[in-house]
Design an enzyme around this catalytic site. Structure first.
Site, PDB file in Angstrom:
ATOM      1  N   ASP A  10       0.689  -0.985  -0.040  1.00 42.43           N
ATOM      2  CA  ASP A  10      -0.330  -0.049  -0.380  1.00 42.43           C
ATOM      3  C   ASP A  10       0.916   1.861  -0.008  1.00 42.43           C
ATOM      4  O   ASP A  10       0.867   2.041   0.789  1.00 42.43           O
ATOM      5  CB  ASP A  10      -0.801  -0.408   1.114  1.00 42.43           C
ATOM      6  CG  ASP A  10      -2.132  -1.134   0.977  1.00 42.43           C
ATOM      7  OD1 ASP A  10      -2.576  -1.207  -0.024  1.00 42.43           O
ATOM      8  OD2 ASP A  10      -2.756  -2.141   1.961  1.00 42.43           O
ATOM      9  N   LYS A  32       0.738  -7.724  -3.271  1.00 45.37           N
ATOM     10  CA  LYS A  32      -0.944  -7.501  -3.676  1.00 45.37           C
ATOM     11  C   LYS A  32      -0.557  -5.817  -4.409  1.00 45.37           C
ATOM     12  O   LYS A  32      -0.194  -5.150  -3.327  1.00 45.37           O
ATOM     13  CB  LYS A  32      -1.338  -7.140  -1.924  1.00 45.37           C
ATOM     14  CG  LYS A  32      -3.222  -7.010  -2.659  1.00 45.37           C
ATOM     15  CD  LYS A  32      -3.887  -6.857  -1.376  1.00 45.37           C
ATOM     16  CE  LYS A  32      -4.347  -5.717   0.137  1.00 45.37           C
ATOM     17  NZ  LYS A  32      -4.255  -4.884  -0.567  1.00 45.37           N
ATOM     18  N   ASP A  59      -5.646  -5.885  -6.498  1.00 46.83           N
ATOM     19  CA  ASP A  59      -7.031  -5.926  -5.784  1.00 46.83           C
ATOM     20  C   ASP A  59      -6.973  -4.522  -5.962  1.00 46.83           C
ATOM     21  O   ASP A  59      -7.232  -3.686  -5.176  1.00 46.83           O
ATOM     22  CB  ASP A  59      -5.805  -5.573  -3.947  1.00 46.83           C
ATOM     23  CG  ASP A  59      -7.187  -5.860  -3.212  1.00 46.83           C
ATOM     24  OD1 ASP A  59      -8.878  -5.571  -3.164  1.00 46.83           O
ATOM     25  OD2 ASP A  59      -6.907  -5.226  -1.908  1.00 46.83           O
ATOM     26  N   LEU A  60      -8.607  -4.378  -6.756  1.00 43.62           N
ATOM     27  CA  LEU A  60      -9.402  -3.473  -7.549  1.00 43.62           C
ATOM     28  C   LEU A  60     -10.777  -3.456  -6.934  1.00 43.62           C
ATOM     29  O   LEU A  60     -11.638  -2.480  -7.294  1.00 43.62           O
ATOM     30  CB  LEU A  60      -9.334  -3.262  -9.055  1.00 43.62           C
ATOM     31  CG  LEU A  60      -7.279  -2.918  -9.517  1.00 43.62           C
ATOM     32  CD1 LEU A  60      -7.207  -2.484 -11.005  1.00 43.62           C
ATOM     33  CD2 LEU A  60      -6.755  -1.896  -8.715  1.00 43.62           C
ATOM     34  N   LYS A  61     -10.828  -4.873  -5.842  1.00 40.23           N
ATOM     35  CA  LYS A  61     -12.511  -4.238  -5.961  1.00 40.23           C
ATOM     36  C   LYS A  61     -13.674  -4.225  -6.544  1.00 40.23           C
ATOM     37  O   LYS A  61     -13.862  -3.075  -6.435  1.00 40.23           O
ATOM     38  CB  LYS A  61     -12.411  -3.615  -4.243  1.00 40.23           C
ATOM     39  CG  LYS A  61     -10.959  -4.686  -3.603  1.00 40.23           C
ATOM     40  CD  LYS A  61     -11.845  -3.899  -1.669  1.00 40.23           C
ATOM     41  CE  LYS A  61     -10.716  -4.333  -0.779  1.00 40.23           C
ATOM     42  NZ  LYS A  61      -9.715  -3.894  -0.564  1.00 40.23           N
ATOM     43  N   HIS A  63     -17.120  -3.220  -7.584  1.00 43.17           N
ATOM     44  CA  HIS A  63     -18.098  -3.169  -7.856  1.00 43.17           C
ATOM     45  C   HIS A  63     -19.044  -2.258  -8.979  1.00 43.17           C
ATOM     46  O   HIS A  63     -19.111  -1.128  -8.485  1.00 43.17           O
ATOM     47  CB  HIS A  63     -18.114  -3.168  -6.373  1.00 43.17           C
ATOM     48  CG  HIS A  63     -19.251  -3.104  -5.691  1.00 43.17           C
ATOM     49  ND1 HIS A  63     -19.428  -2.552  -4.775  1.00 43.17           N
ATOM     50  CD2 HIS A  63     -20.960  -3.421  -6.617  1.00 43.17           C
ATOM     51  CE1 HIS A  63     -20.980  -2.963  -4.532  1.00 43.17           C
ATOM     52  NE2 HIS A  63     -22.020  -3.411  -5.655  1.00 43.17           N
ATOM     53  N   ASP A  64     -19.505  -3.022 -10.145  1.00 42.20           N
ATOM     54  CA  ASP A  64     -20.618  -1.547 -10.678  1.00 42.20           C
ATOM     55  C   ASP A  64     -21.155  -2.437 -11.424  1.00 42.20           C
ATOM     56  O   ASP A  64     -21.662  -4.101 -10.912  1.00 42.20           O
ATOM     57  CB  ASP A  64     -19.556  -1.331 -11.616  1.00 42.20           C
ATOM     58  CG  ASP A  64     -19.601  -0.122 -12.495  1.00 42.20           C
ATOM     59  OD1 ASP A  64     -21.080   0.214 -12.590  1.00 42.20           O
ATOM     60  OD2 ASP A  64     -19.023   0.694 -12.522  1.00 42.20           O
ATOM     61  N   ASN A  67     -21.781  -5.177 -16.751  1.00 44.28           N
ATOM     62  CA  ASN A  67     -21.903  -4.652 -18.023  1.00 44.28           C
ATOM     63  C   ASN A  67     -20.188  -4.258 -17.594  1.00 44.28           C
ATOM     64  O   ASN A  67     -18.967  -4.570 -18.771  1.00 44.28           O
ATOM     65  CB  ASN A  67     -21.963  -4.139 -18.460  1.00 44.28           C
ATOM     66  CG  ASN A  67     -22.018  -3.860 -20.332  1.00 44.28           C
ATOM     67  OD1 ASN A  67     -21.378  -4.644 -20.842  1.00 44.28           O
ATOM     68  ND2 ASN A  67     -21.990  -2.718 -21.180  1.00 44.28           N
ATOM     69  N   THR A  68     -20.105  -3.013 -16.943  1.00 42.17           N
ATOM     70  CA  THR A  68     -18.599  -2.369 -16.978  1.00 42.17           C
ATOM     71  C   THR A  68     -17.921  -3.594 -16.236  1.00 42.17           C
ATOM     72  O   THR A  68     -16.514  -3.403 -16.463  1.00 42.17           O
ATOM     73  CB  THR A  68     -19.434  -1.501 -15.838  1.00 42.17           C
ATOM     74  OG1 THR A  68     -20.604  -0.296 -16.169  1.00 42.17           O
ATOM     75  CG2 THR A  68     -17.853  -0.199 -16.047  1.00 42.17           C
ATOM     76  N   THR A 119     -12.257  -6.150   5.926  1.00 43.86           N
ATOM     77  CA  THR A 119     -12.542  -6.714   7.921  1.00 43.86           C
ATOM     78  C   THR A 119     -11.447  -6.261   8.898  1.00 43.86           C
ATOM     79  O   THR A 119     -11.705  -5.657  10.306  1.00 43.86           O
ATOM     80  CB  THR A 119     -10.894  -7.725   7.551  1.00 43.86           C
ATOM     81  OG1 THR A 119      -9.799  -7.052   6.947  1.00 43.86           O
ATOM     82  CG2 THR A 119     -11.056  -8.680   7.399  1.00 43.86           C
ATOM     83  N   GLN A 190      -8.165  -1.916  11.949  1.00 39.52           N
ATOM     84  CA  GLN A 190      -8.468  -3.861  11.606  1.00 39.52           C
ATOM     85  C   GLN A 190      -9.431  -4.157  13.059  1.00 39.52           C
ATOM     86  O   GLN A 190      -9.004  -3.796  13.716  1.00 39.52           O
ATOM     87  CB  GLN A 190      -7.289  -5.212  11.330  1.00 39.52           C
ATOM     88  CG  GLN A 190      -6.894  -4.875   9.736  1.00 39.52           C
ATOM     89  CD  GLN A 190      -7.702  -4.343   8.636  1.00 39.52           C
ATOM     90  OE1 GLN A 190      -8.834  -4.989   8.993  1.00 39.52           O
ATOM     91  NE2 GLN A 190      -6.726  -5.197   7.506  1.00 39.52           N
ATOM     92  N   GLY A 210      -0.524  -6.301   5.056  1.00 35.77           N
ATOM     93  CA  GLY A 210       0.141  -4.997   5.376  1.00 35.77           C
ATOM     94  C   GLY A 210       1.520  -4.143   5.787  1.00 35.77           C
ATOM     95  O   GLY A 210       2.424  -4.828   6.056  1.00 35.77           O
ATOM     96  N   ARG A 211       1.126  -3.250   6.436  1.00 36.77           N
ATOM     97  CA  ARG A 211       1.387  -2.514   8.025  1.00 36.77           C
ATOM     98  C   ARG A 211       2.234  -3.421   8.719  1.00 36.77           C
ATOM     99  O   ARG A 211       3.265  -2.592   9.378  1.00 36.77           O
ATOM    100  CB  ARG A 211       0.846  -1.690   8.430  1.00 36.77           C
ATOM    101  CG  ARG A 211      -0.156  -0.436   7.826  1.00 36.77           C
ATOM    102  CD  ARG A 211      -1.390  -0.030   7.607  1.00 36.77           C
ATOM    103  NE  ARG A 211      -2.725  -0.619   8.228  1.00 36.77           N
ATOM    104  CZ  ARG A 211      -3.137  -0.415   8.522  1.00 36.77           C
ATOM    105  NH1 ARG A 211      -2.958   0.799   9.228  1.00 36.77           N
ATOM    106  NH2 ARG A 211      -4.176  -1.060   8.443  1.00 36.77           N
TER     107      ARG A 211
HETATM  108  O1  C5P Z   1      -2.016  -3.017   6.638  1.00 31.84           O
HETATM  109  P1  C5P Z   1      -3.073  -4.715   6.507  1.00 31.84           P
HETATM  110  O2  C5P Z   1      -2.214  -5.851   6.809  1.00 31.84           O
HETATM  111  O3  C5P Z   1      -4.180  -4.225   7.837  1.00 31.84           O
HETATM  112  O4  C5P Z   1      -3.558  -4.093   5.386  1.00 31.84           O
HETATM  113  C1  C5P Z   1      -4.749  -4.943   4.781  1.00 31.84           C
HETATM  114  C2  C5P Z   1      -4.894  -5.212   2.967  1.00 31.84           C
HETATM  115  O5  C5P Z   1      -5.852  -6.111   2.977  1.00 31.84           O
HETATM  116  C3  C5P Z   1      -4.907  -3.931   2.958  1.00 31.84           C
HETATM  117  O6  C5P Z   1      -4.308  -3.337   2.054  1.00 31.84           O
HETATM  118  C4  C5P Z   1      -6.276  -3.407   2.597  1.00 31.84           C
HETATM  119  O7  C5P Z   1      -7.059  -3.030   1.632  1.00 31.84           O
HETATM  120  C5  C5P Z   1      -7.150  -4.945   2.345  1.00 31.84           C
HETATM  121  N1  C5P Z   1      -7.876  -5.862   2.714  1.00 31.84           N
HETATM  122  C6  C5P Z   1      -8.852  -5.910   4.052  1.00 31.84           C
HETATM  123  N2  C5P Z   1      -9.908  -6.373   4.293  1.00 31.84           N
HETATM  124  C7  C5P Z   1     -11.015  -6.760   3.299  1.00 31.84           C
HETATM  125  C8  C5P Z   1      -9.955  -6.606   1.241  1.00 31.84           C
HETATM  126  C9  C5P Z   1      -9.322  -6.370   2.104  1.00 31.84           C
HETATM  127  O8  C5P Z   1      -8.449  -5.127   4.522  1.00 31.84           O
HETATM  128  N3  C5P Z   1     -11.389  -7.004   3.244  1.00 31.84           N
END
Ligand code: C5P
Length: 238
Positions: A10, A32, A59-61, A63-64, A67-68, A119, A190, A210-211
């Site tokens: 990120d 990711k 990870d672009l999630k 939601h539309d 067709n799009t 989450t 989270q 991530g973090r």
């Molecule tokens: O930094 P952290 O470990 O919280 O990062 C979690 C990653 O997972 C982030 O990039 C967040 O956008 C992604 N994510 C999430 N929960 C979801 C789907 C994706 O935290 N349900």
């Protein structure tokens, strides 16, 4: 089933991403790329990371309308990614359309998974903000069953939900789980979190971290600890 740790990169620029990944000399982590980096740098960042030898979860999630979603996925299928996703809340029809769009003319395609509930959302927020008056377990399993009906490969969910998603949708239906924290780490925003070892025991196939890695004083050591705890199911030696 291949289990792996996916690092959530990120970052807001290619430079920050490469500076981070340059620290990894002995391994090529599965990464990711989310909206922040993709919107900042465009598809070239995906191509470059692929050239460097990384597997990529884009990870672009999406939601539309169906067709799009389909047309967007057919653009993404031209990138050599390994996994991408949609929101299950977009409905079964949207997920089916996305899958169709993602499938290349030769029948190959990246893995497609569906986000159930983020989450960062808990039951109280779901009730208050989204007017969903069901338990998290009911909502997540319902979305997982919808994703399975649409032909998707799995879901993004909390590691807390991985076991009952597998109970319902089978062992080969993938659970990709963010919301992972070390036992001695901060949870940040989270809410439904588990340690790598707990996630493994609960049946997560891929943990997205991530973090706890990107903001660690020593990211390579944090990544290795994550892999060790996840793959060895809990033999945490610091
Ligand atoms: O930094 P952290 O470990 O919280 O990062 C979690 C990653 O997972 C982030 O990039 C967040 O956008 C992604 N994510 C999430 N929960 C979801 C789907 C994706 O935290 N349900």
């Amino acid at each position: 089933m291949a289990k792996d740790v996916i690092i959530a990169c990120d970052f807001s620029s290619a430079k920050d991403t490469f500076d981070f990944l340059d620290k990894f000399q002995d391994e090529k982590p599965f990464v990711k790329i989310g909206m922040e980096l993709f919107y900042a740098e465009g598809p070239e960042i995906v191509r470059e990371l692929k050239r460097m030898g990384h597997k990529i979860f884009l990870d672009l999630k999406i939601h539309d309308i169906p067709n799009t979603a389909k047309k967007t996925m057919s653009v993404l299928s031209g990138l050599d990614i390994d996994m991408t996703n949609v929101h299950a809340a977009g409905t079964v029809n949207m997920m089916k359309a996305a899958l169709e769009g993602l499938t290349r003319p030769d029948g190959t395609r990246p893995l497609l998974i569906a986000v159930t509930q983020l989450t960062s959302t808990d039951e109280e927020t779901m009730k208050k903000d989204l007017l969903i008056d069901k338990t998290m377990e009911v909502v997540v399993t319902h979305y997982a069953m919808n994703a399975e009906r649409a032909g998707l490969d799995g879901v993004v969910c909390s590691p807390k939900e991985a076991s009952y998603v597998h109970d319902l949708c089978g062992d080969s239906f993938l659970t990709v789980t963010p919301g992972v924290r070390f036992a001695d780490g901060d949870t940040g925003d989270q809410k439904r979190v588990m340690t790598p070892a707990e996630a493994a025991k609960n049946g997560s196939d891929y943990i997205v971290v991530g973090r706890p890695i990107t903001e660690a004083a020593d990211p390579v050591a944090a990544y290795r600890r994550c892999v060790r705890e996840f793959l060895n199911q809990g033999e945490s030696n610091g």
